[in-house]
Write a protein that holds these residues in place. Structure first.
Motif: not given
Length: 228
Positions: A85-96, A130-139
């Motif tokens: 649905m989102l393509g390569p930019a989906a990594i942030g959603w994937a981490l969430l 959780n901390a780096p996963e959320a940090l990178s996802g938010a970025v």
């Protein structure tokens, strides 16, 4: 109950701190990569020692293995749908998504393990992951999707609240569920964790930090294993 609540907060607060940092600053890639790799290392230790191994010993390879593959399969399919649905930019959603799919059974397993006096390694590993996963996802949600700060923080805050709630629920129902059900939850969490590490967290860490992240991963594994 207070112990379970404190442990639940112990997994949720680092997540919210990571989101707050990610929404305010963009850390140097090497630092973010090292944090992600360290968290991955802690989760490898916790997944094997406190999630899959107890389930395997208690109920054998058939039940534990089926739950493990179910957990991995649910994450892989959901992640694939998001990427389509989102393509390569989906990594942030994937981490969430990964935080939810592996976090819910992990925190359930944490709540259950507290009734027997354990859970320290799992708590440390979940918090460290959780901390780096959320940090990178938010970025990534901020930079690649243009999410508003309030909306992004609200999404992760809801996730954090769910993790606290399931920790308390897991602890409250620990004495009333079968050991097989506990094994299924633990192994499912282990499978989802493996998939998150393989599909999202470790590849993203390597992409940002290169070959050096191997040492950070080993350090995270050693710390979690030594605590156990």
């Amino acid at each position: 109950m207070p112990t379970a609540l404190l442990n639940g907060l112990g997994t949720a607060v680092p997540l919210l701190i990571g989101v707050a940092v990610g929404l305010r600053w963009t850390l140097p890639k090497a630092v973010l990569a090292a944090m992600m790799a360290f968290g991955a290392g802690t989760m490898i230790a916790a997944m094997s020692e406190e999630l899959f191994a107890p389930a395997f010993r208690r109920d054998g390879p058939l039940i534990a293995g089926a739950a493990l593959f179910a957990g991995a399969g649910v994450y892989v399919v959901a992640d694939h749908l998001i990427e389509n649905m989102l393509g390569p930019a989906a990594i942030g959603w994937a981490l969430l998504l990964g935080t939810v799919l592996d976090g819910v059974p992990e925190n359930l397993a944490l709540g259950v393990s507290l009734s027997g006096g354990g859970g320290l390694v799992l708590l440390v590993a979940i918090a460290a992951g959780n901390a780096p996963e959320a940090l990178s996802g938010a970025v990534l949600m901020r930079e690649q999707h243009g999410f508003e700060t309030a909306r992004t923080f609200a999404l992760w805050a809801v996730t954090a609240s769910v993790l606290v709630a399931v920790t308390v629920l897991g602890n409250g129902f620990a004495g009333s569920v079968s050991t097989t059900a506990i094994s299924v939850v633990q192994a499912f969490a282990g499978g989802a964790t493996i998939a998150v590490l393989a599909d999202s967290l470790i590849p993203e860490a390597y992409l940002e930090g290169g070959w050096r992240v191997g040492m950070a991963t080993a350090a995270g594994f050693f710390v979690a294993f030594a605590i156990g």
